[in-house]
Scaffold this motif. Sequence first.
Motif, mmCIF file in Angstrom:
data_model
loop_
_atom_site.group_PDB
_atom_site.id
_atom_site.type_symbol
_atom_site.label_atom_id
_atom_site.label_comp_id
_atom_site.label_asym_id
_atom_site.label_seq_id
_atom_site.Cartn_x
_atom_site.Cartn_y
_atom_site.Cartn_z
ATOM 1 N N ARG A 133 47.487 104.805 6.963
ATOM 2 C CA ARG A 133 46.660 105.581 7.897
ATOM 3 C C ARG A 133 45.442 106.166 7.186
ATOM 4 N NH1 ARG A 133 50.357 108.484 12.447
ATOM 5 N NH2 ARG A 133 48.294 108.493 13.393
ATOM 6 N N ARG A 134 45.631 106.620 5.942
ATOM 7 C CA ARG A 134 44.471 107.127 5.197
ATOM 8 C C ARG A 134 43.491 106.002 4.903
ATOM 9 N NH1 ARG A 134 48.490 109.232 1.962
ATOM 10 N NH2 ARG A 134 47.776 107.924 0.214
ATOM 11 N N PHE A 135 44.034 104.843 4.577
ATOM 12 C CA PHE A 135 43.195 103.692 4.269
ATOM 13 C C PHE A 135 42.379 103.273 5.495
ATOM 14 C CE2 PHE A 135 42.325 99.184 3.798
ATOM 15 C CZ PHE A 135 41.951 99.071 2.473
ATOM 16 N N ALA A 136 43.038 103.203 6.652
ATOM 17 C CA ALA A 136 42.359 102.788 7.873
ATOM 18 C C ALA A 136 41.319 103.802 8.322
ATOM 19 C CB ALA A 136 43.379 102.556 8.988
ATOM 20 N N ALA A 137 41.493 105.074 7.927
ATOM 21 C CA ALA A 137 40.556 106.120 8.339
ATOM 22 C C ALA A 137 39.341 106.227 7.424
ATOM 23 C CB ALA A 137 41.269 107.468 8.393
ATOM 24 N N LEU A 138 39.302 105.432 6.350
ATOM 25 C CA LEU A 138 38.151 105.483 5.446
ATOM 26 C C LEU A 138 36.864 105.108 6.169
ATOM 27 C CD1 LEU A 138 39.504 103.752 2.201
ATOM 28 C CD2 LEU A 138 38.844 106.142 2.450
ATOM 29 N N PRO A 139 35.744 105.796 5.851
ATOM 30 C CA PRO A 139 34.445 105.405 6.436
ATOM 31 C C PRO A 139 33.933 104.130 5.768
ATOM 32 C CG PRO A 139 34.137 107.224 4.897
ATOM 33 C CD PRO A 139 35.627 106.992 4.982
ATOM 34 N N ARG A 140 34.588 103.033 6.062
ATOM 35 C CA ARG A 140 34.257 101.770 5.405
ATOM 36 C C ARG A 140 33.058 101.102 6.060
ATOM 37 N NH1 ARG A 140 39.345 98.152 5.630
ATOM 38 N NH2 ARG A 140 39.523 99.067 7.706
ATOM 39 N N PRO A 141 32.315 100.318 5.292
ATOM 40 C CA PRO A 141 31.233 99.525 5.891
ATOM 41 C C PRO A 141 31.779 98.585 6.951
ATOM 42 C CG PRO A 141 31.054 99.538 3.497
ATOM 43 C CD PRO A 141 32.374 100.166 3.828
ATOM 44 N N ALA A 142 30.985 98.358 7.971
ATOM 45 C CA ALA A 142 31.418 97.506 9.065
ATOM 46 C C ALA A 142 31.660 96.083 8.575
ATOM 47 C CB ALA A 142 30.364 97.504 10.164
ATOM 48 N N PRO A 143 32.718 95.422 9.051
ATOM 49 C CA PRO A 143 32.920 94.020 8.698
ATOM 50 C C PRO A 143 31.744 93.173 9.168
ATOM 51 C CG PRO A 143 34.882 94.947 9.750
ATOM 52 C CD PRO A 143 33.790 95.945 9.910
ATOM 53 N N GLN A 144 31.625 91.995 8.587
ATOM 54 C CA GLN A 144 30.536 91.100 8.945
ATOM 55 C C GLN A 144 30.585 90.796 10.444
ATOM 56 O OE1 GLN A 144 28.402 90.124 6.451
ATOM 57 N NE2 GLN A 144 27.052 89.297 8.014
ATOM 58 N N GLY A 145 29.531 91.144 11.156
ATOM 59 C CA GLY A 145 29.454 90.877 12.586
ATOM 60 C C GLY A 145 29.917 92.010 13.468
ATOM 61 N N ALA A 146 30.564 93.037 12.914
ATOM 62 C CA ALA A 146 31.092 94.128 13.744
ATOM 63 C C ALA A 146 29.974 95.001 14.304
ATOM 64 C CB ALA A 146 32.072 94.974 12.936
ATOM 65 N N ALA A 147 28.956 95.274 13.498
ATOM 66 C CA ALA A 147 27.843 96.105 13.984
ATOM 67 C C ALA A 147 27.125 95.410 15.133
ATOM 68 C CB ALA A 147 26.878 96.399 12.843
ATOM 69 N N GLU A 148 26.950 94.100 15.026
ATOM 70 C CA GLU A 148 26.311 93.353 16.112
ATOM 71 C C GLU A 148 27.188 93.353 17.362
ATOM 72 O OE1 GLU A 148 24.714 92.093 12.226
ATOM 73 O OE2 GLU A 148 26.721 92.367 13.043
ATOM 74 N N ALA A 149 28.501 93.237 17.176
ATOM 75 C CA ALA A 149 29.407 93.258 18.318
ATOM 76 C C ALA A 149 29.397 94.620 19.010
ATOM 77 C CB ALA A 149 30.829 92.916 17.860
ATOM 78 N N LEU A 150 29.310 95.693 18.229
ATOM 79 C CA LEU A 150 29.239 97.031 18.817
ATOM 80 C C LEU A 150 27.932 97.207 19.585
ATOM 81 C CD1 LEU A 150 30.320 99.874 19.208
ATOM 82 C CD2 LEU A 150 29.362 100.485 16.978
ATOM 83 N N ALA A 151 26.827 96.731 19.018
ATOM 84 C CA ALA A 151 25.542 96.815 19.729
ATOM 85 C C ALA A 151 25.580 96.015 21.017
ATOM 86 C CB ALA A 151 24.416 96.317 18.819
ATOM 87 N N ASP A 152 26.251 94.871 20.991
ATOM 88 C CA ASP A 152 26.386 94.051 22.186
ATOM 89 C C ASP A 152 27.204 94.782 23.246
ATOM 90 O OD1 ASP A 152 25.860 91.642 23.558
ATOM 91 O OD2 ASP A 152 27.873 90.921 23.119
ATOM 92 N N LEU A 153 28.267 95.463 22.813
ATOM 93 C CA LEU A 153 29.078 96.246 23.744
ATOM 94 C C LEU A 153 28.254 97.333 24.405
ATOM 95 C CD1 LEU A 153 31.820 97.365 24.878
ATOM 96 C CD2 LEU A 153 32.048 98.620 22.742
ATOM 97 N N ARG A 154 27.452 98.030 23.627
ATOM 98 C CA ARG A 154 26.678 99.154 24.168
ATOM 99 C C ARG A 154 25.501 98.698 25.014
ATOM 100 N NH1 ARG A 154 26.367 102.935 18.686
ATOM 101 N NH2 ARG A 154 28.522 103.766 18.789
#
Length: 394
Positions: A270-291
């Motif tokens: 749970r601590r690992f998953a909560a890290l402010p990690r860089p977005a995976p390849q393509g995730a930022a584009e997918a989020l922008a597409d969602l919005r």
Amino acid sequence: MSNSATDRAVLPPTVWAARGRHTGPDSEQVIRRILRRRRETGAVDDFAEPADSPAPAEPADPGVPVAGPRVFEARWRVADGAVTVRARLTLTARQAGREWQLVAEAERPWDDAWPSPATVFWPDGDEAGDGGEAGWDYHPAVAGLRLRTVNPLPADDKDMRRVLREAAKDAWCVNLVVHEAMTPDTLGRQPLVRQLPPGLAHRVVEHRAAPQQFRAVNWAVRDLGVEVPRGGAVLLPPDPAPSGYDAREYAVRSVFLDGSESTELIGALRRFAALPRPAPQGAAEALADLRDNWTLMTLEEELARERERVAQYAEALEAMTRSRDLYREAAQRADEALTALRDSPAAAVPVSQPASPLQQLTRVFKGLRPPKENAGPNAGPTAMPEDESGKTDQ
């Protein structure tokens, strides 16, 4: 592996993202069937296939997936209806099945106790029937790996190293490596990921090293900067790793494979998953597409969007009007200056002061004036101007 996280955006804590591969036939039909069932039971408020994802023609062979990306949207509520979640799943054809990419965004930071967005679109548990419905949880990049289950590491050392390195490169999944201190019984062979909260269970790949593979597995992960404790577990670092990441914080010394709850391991995950990690390849584009391209809106959301558009158009029109007025004012001033220049007598320019470019240009235009009407083609040379004493220059 890259140690820099500055080249990728960090996903906000309100976002849940995952990726996988469906190996069965008719991926689109499976998703539609599950979404209809979710809507009938009230698990989702509604779902849609956006207009930019046109419905394909029915294939001649129902076992052959339709080519081209497919997009599905769903909206549901969590936290006793207090929080709305919007999610967008994209299917892309691949050589072995269809790859899916899922991004969900909530109105407040994500709680892992909420239902997994993956099981909103895909069948879960007893819902999986015939026709390959259950085969949606394969790893997108490494053949043979699956979510939600135990993945024994290959017996060959080089194959083991390749699998772990390739799995670690895919930042969409969390990779857990567990070493069995002794051969487990039936309870010990159950996946540890089943103990995880729903929001984590479908993002973790559980790798298992047999008791005799202790040295081999540590050789395989040595280049990743981690070490698997004997009878323990470790989380493979993300790529790229966030600033200040310390792999030692995500190693568990002892994991009891007896069916009991692994509290320490779940806490590390749970601590690992909560890290402010860089977005995976393509995730930022997918989020922008969602919005930006979201279509499944309520009446209130549509009204708010139209009001926002009207406000943007009004602001743009006001800016254009201001620019037009400024250009008009500048043109009027230039015209007035040109008129004044034409009407004013030529001023003598002191010898000690060079003429300005405007004065030089005016002299050029004066020299280009047409001859007078009474000047015939045989007219003599123009008389030279007299000097101040009334005599011509010699």
